[in-house]
Motif scaffolding. Structure first.
Motif, PDB file in Angstrom:
ATOM      1  N   ILE A  20       0.836  -1.200   0.000  1.00  5.60           N
ATOM      2  CA  ILE A  20       0.000   0.000   0.000  1.00  5.60           C
ATOM      3  C   ILE A  20       0.872   1.253   0.000  1.00  5.60           C
ATOM      4  CG2 ILE A  20      -1.615   1.358   1.397  1.00  5.60           C
ATOM      5  CD1 ILE A  20      -2.875  -1.375   2.215  1.00  5.60           C
ATOM      6  N   SER A  23       2.486   1.694  -3.378  1.00  6.20           N
ATOM      7  CA  SER A  23       1.454   2.126  -4.319  1.00  6.20           C
ATOM      8  C   SER A  23       1.155   3.615  -4.177  1.00  6.20           C
ATOM      9  CB  SER A  23       0.183   1.303  -4.085  1.00  6.20           C
ATOM     10  OG  SER A  23      -0.904   1.838  -4.764  1.00  6.20           O
ATOM     11  N   SER A  27       1.970   6.699  -6.817  1.00  7.13           N
ATOM     12  CA  SER A  27       0.855   7.484  -7.351  1.00  7.13           C
ATOM     13  C   SER A  27       1.171   8.968  -7.469  1.00  7.13           C
ATOM     14  CB  SER A  27      -0.383   7.292  -6.478  1.00  7.13           C
ATOM     15  OG  SER A  27      -0.233   7.940  -5.236  1.00  7.13           O
ATOM     16  N   ARG A 135      -2.293   7.155 -16.382  1.00  7.08           N
ATOM     17  CA  ARG A 135      -3.441   6.301 -16.685  1.00  7.08           C
ATOM     18  C   ARG A 135      -3.609   6.144 -18.198  1.00  7.08           C
ATOM     19  NH1 ARG A 135      -9.162   7.802 -16.549  1.00  7.08           N
ATOM     20  NH2 ARG A 135      -8.460   9.746 -15.605  1.00  7.08           N
ATOM     21  N   TYR A 138      -1.076   3.664 -19.353  1.00  8.42           N
ATOM     22  CA  TYR A 138      -1.445   2.330 -18.894  1.00  8.42           C
ATOM     23  C   TYR A 138      -2.489   1.709 -19.815  1.00  8.42           C
ATOM     24  CZ  TYR A 138      -3.349  -1.505 -16.257  1.00  8.42           C
ATOM     25  OH  TYR A 138      -3.792  -2.755 -15.907  1.00  8.42           O
ATOM     26  N   TYR A 177      -5.547   8.237  -8.631  1.00  9.45           N
ATOM     27  CA  TYR A 177      -5.166   7.035  -7.891  1.00  9.45           C
ATOM     28  C   TYR A 177      -6.275   5.990  -7.971  1.00  9.45           C
ATOM     29  CZ  TYR A 177      -3.561   4.061  -4.047  1.00  9.45           C
ATOM     30  OH  TYR A 177      -3.150   2.997  -3.286  1.00  9.45           O
ATOM     31  N   ILE A 178      -7.494   6.406  -7.681  1.00 12.67           N
ATOM     32  CA  ILE A 178      -8.640   5.496  -7.728  1.00 12.67           C
ATOM     33  C   ILE A 178      -8.879   4.996  -9.147  1.00 12.67           C
ATOM     34  CG2 ILE A 178     -11.147   5.300  -7.388  1.00 12.67           C
ATOM     35  CD1 ILE A 178      -9.493   5.430  -4.764  1.00 12.67           C
ATOM     36  N   LEU A 180      -6.852   4.786 -11.710  1.00 14.54           N
ATOM     37  CA  LEU A 180      -5.803   3.884 -12.188  1.00 14.54           C
ATOM     38  C   LEU A 180      -5.996   2.484 -11.619  1.00 14.54           C
ATOM     39  CD1 LEU A 180      -3.283   3.486 -13.900  1.00 14.54           C
ATOM     40  CD2 LEU A 180      -1.925   4.235 -11.945  1.00 14.54           C
ATOM     41  N   TRP A 181      -6.360   2.392 -10.343  1.00 15.77           N
ATOM     42  CA  TRP A 181      -6.607   1.067  -9.769  1.00 15.77           C
ATOM     43  C   TRP A 181      -7.852   0.416 -10.351  1.00 15.77           C
ATOM     44  CZ3 TRP A 181      -3.522  -2.292  -7.919  1.00 15.77           C
ATOM     45  CH2 TRP A 181      -2.315  -1.876  -7.381  1.00 15.77           C
ATOM     46  N   TYR A 183      -8.772   0.797 -13.427  1.00 12.08           N
ATOM     47  CA  TYR A 183      -8.295   0.308 -14.721  1.00 12.08           C
ATOM     48  C   TYR A 183      -7.451  -0.953 -14.549  1.00 12.08           C
ATOM     49  CZ  TYR A 183      -9.991   4.090 -17.673  1.00 12.08           C
ATOM     50  OH  TYR A 183     -10.788   4.936 -18.393  1.00 12.08           O
ATOM     51  N   ARG A 184      -6.604  -0.954 -13.533  1.00  9.97           N
ATOM     52  CA  ARG A 184      -5.764  -2.132 -13.288  1.00  9.97           C
ATOM     53  C   ARG A 184      -6.607  -3.364 -12.952  1.00  9.97           C
ATOM     54  NH1 ARG A 184      -1.084   0.987  -9.799  1.00  9.97           N
ATOM     55  NH2 ARG A 184       0.142   1.644 -11.609  1.00  9.97           N
ATOM     56  N   MET A 185      -7.763  -3.144 -12.332  1.00  9.90           N
ATOM     57  CA  MET A 185      -8.646  -4.258 -12.007  1.00  9.90           C
ATOM     58  C   MET A 185      -9.539  -4.653 -13.189  1.00  9.90           C
ATOM     59  SD  MET A 185      -9.684  -3.572  -8.023  1.00  9.90           S
ATOM     60  CE  MET A 185     -10.217  -1.902  -8.239  1.00  9.90           C
TER      61      MET A 185
END
Length: 192
Positions: A20, A23, A27, A135, A138, A177-178, A180-181, A183-185
């Motif tokens: 965390i 991460s 960010s 982002r 990514y 931050y939110i 990008l995560w 998108y990663r998920m």
């Protein structure tokens, strides 16, 4: 046996905490930008500041590409993604490729690649704000299956300052931050 379980839980907690922290530290880094190279297309991602259009116009006049894609176009005097603004910055109307449907960075990436494929283009300079570039890179890289060569160009030289220097720096950081995560998920629809 109970002591062993507690140790394992402590180790897992420490690893999670470390991930965390890493991460969150990562960010804050939004300074990535490529050097522009001659390409088939300049892609100006809408929903940002005038600086994106200024950077796209600058790259066009420096001769990096013959066409500029505005994605999405919103014909409004109040927004910075209109054909009028592009022409005001000196991009000729006949060089513009206009797209009106994109609603997120994900759809901008998919539509950009569809347009490039239809027009037999291989390379593009993707122009966006410094806070949005991580982002953008990514998702474009994730969706690109090697067909296209993308370079990511920050609009920073034309921005009023770095993303964290404005009064909304915390909101920009938190939002990116939110997203990008998300998108990663792989739950892109949530960001739309």
């Amino acid at each position: 046996m109970k002591i062993m379980k507690i140790r394992i839980l402590i180790i897992l907690f420490c690893i999670s905490l470390m991930l965390i922290v890493v991460s969150i530290i990562d960010s804050f880094e939004h300074g990535y930008t490529d050097q522009p190279v001659e390409s088939d297309l300049i892609v100006m991602l809408g929903d940002g500041e005038d600086s994106r259009m200024q950077q796209a116009a600058h790259l066009y006049y420096e001769g990096y590409a013959d066409h500029v894609l505005i994605i999405p176009v919103v014909e409004s005097d109040d927004l910075n993604q209109s054909t009028a603004l592009a022409m005001e910055y000196g991009i000729p109307e006949e060089t513009l490729i206009l797209e009106y449907e994109a609603i997120s960075t994900y759809t901008k990436a998919t539509i950009t690649m569809d347009i490039m494929e239809q027009r037999d283009m291989d390379s593009a300079l993707i122009v966006t704000s410094d806070w949005h570039i991580k982002r953008t890179k990514y998702i474009y890289d994730k969706l690109n299956d090697g067909r296209f060569d993308f370079k990511y160009i920050s609009a920073l030289p034309f921005q009023d300052g770095r993303w964290h220097e404005g009064g909304d720096g915390f909101y920009v950081w938190y939002s990116e931050y939110i997203k990008l995560w998300v998108y990663r998920m792989g739950i892109y629809w949530w960001s739309e």
